[in-house]
Design a protein around this motif. Structure first.
Motif, mmCIF file in Angstrom:
data_model
loop_
_atom_site.group_PDB
_atom_site.id
_atom_site.type_symbol
_atom_site.label_atom_id
_atom_site.label_comp_id
_atom_site.label_asym_id
_atom_site.label_seq_id
_atom_site.Cartn_x
_atom_site.Cartn_y
_atom_site.Cartn_z
ATOM 1 N N PRO A 138 20.033 -5.999 16.985
ATOM 2 C CA PRO A 138 18.836 -5.849 17.658
ATOM 3 C C PRO A 138 17.729 -4.936 16.830
ATOM 4 C CG PRO A 138 20.409 -4.177 18.305
ATOM 5 C CD PRO A 138 21.143 -5.338 17.593
ATOM 6 N N GLU A 139 18.214 -4.805 15.627
ATOM 7 C CA GLU A 139 17.306 -4.011 14.862
ATOM 8 C C GLU A 139 16.150 -4.960 14.230
ATOM 9 O OE1 GLU A 139 21.493 -2.558 14.875
ATOM 10 O OE2 GLU A 139 20.616 -4.255 13.767
ATOM 11 N N LEU A 140 15.242 -5.479 14.977
ATOM 12 C CA LEU A 140 14.287 -6.351 14.400
ATOM 13 C C LEU A 140 13.017 -5.450 13.616
ATOM 14 C CD1 LEU A 140 13.610 -8.349 17.734
ATOM 15 C CD2 LEU A 140 15.022 -8.903 15.920
ATOM 16 N N ASP A 141 13.119 -4.489 13.714
ATOM 17 C CA ASP A 141 11.920 -3.541 12.608
ATOM 18 C C ASP A 141 12.393 -3.109 11.529
ATOM 19 O OD1 ASP A 141 13.735 -1.743 13.855
ATOM 20 O OD2 ASP A 141 12.072 -0.261 14.106
ATOM 21 N N ASP A 142 14.050 -3.811 11.205
ATOM 22 C CA ASP A 142 14.644 -3.213 9.988
ATOM 23 C C ASP A 142 14.131 -4.345 8.903
ATOM 24 O OD1 ASP A 142 16.264 -2.353 8.088
ATOM 25 O OD2 ASP A 142 18.131 -3.257 8.866
ATOM 26 N N VAL A 143 12.936 -4.206 8.218
ATOM 27 C CA VAL A 143 12.717 -5.051 7.438
ATOM 28 C C VAL A 143 12.232 -4.532 5.976
ATOM 29 C CG1 VAL A 143 11.007 -6.802 6.519
ATOM 30 C CG2 VAL A 143 12.015 -6.823 8.910
ATOM 31 N N ILE A 144 12.905 -4.591 4.940
ATOM 32 C CA ILE A 144 12.334 -3.902 3.864
ATOM 33 C C ILE A 144 11.701 -5.178 2.854
ATOM 34 C CG2 ILE A 144 12.671 -2.588 1.643
ATOM 35 C CD1 ILE A 144 15.254 -1.442 3.312
ATOM 36 N N ARG A 145 10.226 -5.328 2.999
ATOM 37 C CA ARG A 145 9.493 -6.296 2.074
ATOM 38 C C ARG A 145 9.347 -5.854 0.533
ATOM 39 N NH1 ARG A 145 6.652 -6.153 6.945
ATOM 40 N NH2 ARG A 145 6.981 -8.226 8.078
ATOM 41 N N LEU A 146 10.131 -6.642 -0.070
ATOM 42 C CA LEU A 146 10.386 -6.591 -1.577
ATOM 43 C C LEU A 146 9.060 -7.305 -2.171
ATOM 44 C CD1 LEU A 146 13.860 -7.154 -2.025
ATOM 45 C CD2 LEU A 146 12.863 -4.990 -2.071
ATOM 46 N N GLU A 147 8.594 -8.341 -1.878
ATOM 47 C CA GLU A 147 7.444 -9.073 -2.129
ATOM 48 C C GLU A 147 6.788 -9.897 -1.104
ATOM 49 O OE1 GLU A 147 8.174 -11.382 -5.908
ATOM 50 O OE2 GLU A 147 7.449 -13.190 -4.683
ATOM 51 N N ASP A 148 5.467 -10.112 -1.075
ATOM 52 C CA ASP A 148 4.879 -10.931 -0.050
ATOM 53 C C ASP A 148 3.579 -11.455 -0.310
ATOM 54 O OD1 ASP A 148 4.965 -10.911 3.337
ATOM 55 O OD2 ASP A 148 2.906 -10.343 2.436
ATOM 56 N N ARG A 149 3.566 -12.604 -0.010
ATOM 57 C CA ARG A 149 1.982 -13.264 -0.186
ATOM 58 C C ARG A 149 1.073 -12.808 0.545
ATOM 59 N NH1 ARG A 149 4.662 -19.605 -0.512
ATOM 60 N NH2 ARG A 149 6.007 -19.124 -2.254
ATOM 61 N N TYR A 150 1.223 -12.115 1.590
ATOM 62 C CA TYR A 150 0.168 -11.838 2.455
ATOM 63 C C TYR A 150 -0.249 -10.226 2.600
ATOM 64 C CZ TYR A 150 2.288 -16.298 3.502
ATOM 65 O OH TYR A 150 2.675 -17.372 3.558
ATOM 66 N N GLY A 151 0.295 -9.620 1.298
ATOM 67 C CA GLY A 151 -0.322 -8.427 1.274
ATOM 68 C C GLY A 151 0.547 -7.307 1.934
ATOM 69 N N ARG A 152 1.817 -7.829 2.552
ATOM 70 C CA ARG A 152 2.487 -6.665 3.456
ATOM 71 C C ARG A 152 3.759 -6.113 2.608
ATOM 72 N NH1 ARG A 152 4.428 -10.531 8.021
ATOM 73 N NH2 ARG A 152 5.003 -11.888 5.885
ATOM 74 N N ALA A 153 3.876 -6.229 1.443
ATOM 75 C CA ALA A 153 4.890 -5.663 0.545
ATOM 76 C C ALA A 153 5.257 -4.154 0.845
ATOM 77 C CB ALA A 153 4.774 -6.145 -0.727
ATOM 78 N N GLY A 154 6.247 -3.719 0.877
ATOM 79 C CA GLY A 154 6.371 -2.218 1.134
ATOM 80 C C GLY A 154 6.163 -1.744 2.524
ATOM 81 N N SER A 155 5.957 -2.558 3.702
ATOM 82 C CA SER A 155 5.706 -2.153 4.860
ATOM 83 C C SER A 155 6.929 -2.901 5.731
ATOM 84 C CB SER A 155 4.267 -2.723 5.531
ATOM 85 O OG SER A 155 4.606 -4.179 5.359
#
Length: 121
Positions: A104-121
């Protein structure tokens, strides 16, 4: 005969994404379920999870699944399980529909790279 009880049915939560959308149809204490729709040519973040484990079933479309530095092409009917710590990304070659079940941990996301400017969030 009328039923005075509240309906047990609920609508899924629709979560718009820059690459498509997610329909969260279950988010319970012990499990979660999503339908992930990815538009052709778009990709999710390169990401990992600390706690979340997920299994994905490709219902339709074709995609490339990047997993721990290796690329795999997925076709309808293919399944993949992602464990905590696995670095992964979905990239749609065609419009794709993915069924996901997970912890159930749907907010457990570590973005390493993102095409849409969301890396690190």
């Amino acid at each position: 005969m009328s039923d005075t009880h509240a309906s047990p049915f609920s609508a899924p939560r629709i979560v718009p994404k820059p690459w498509g959308r997610e329909l969260w149809y279950a988010h319970e204490d012990r499990y979660a379920g999503k339908i992930i729709e990815v538009n052709a040519g778009f990709a999710l973040s390169l990401q990992k999870h600390e706690r979340k484990q997920e299994t994905m079933y490709l219902q339709s479309g074709r995609l490339v699944y990047h997993l721990n530095g290796t690329d795999y092409e997925m076709a309808p009917g293919d399944c993949i399980t992602i464990n905590p710590g696995d670095v992964h990304r979905v990239e749609a070659l065609e419009d794709a529909v993915i069924l996901e079940v997970s912890t159930p941990e749907l907010d457990d996301v570590i973005r390493l790279e993102d095409r849409y400017g969301r890396a690190g969030s």
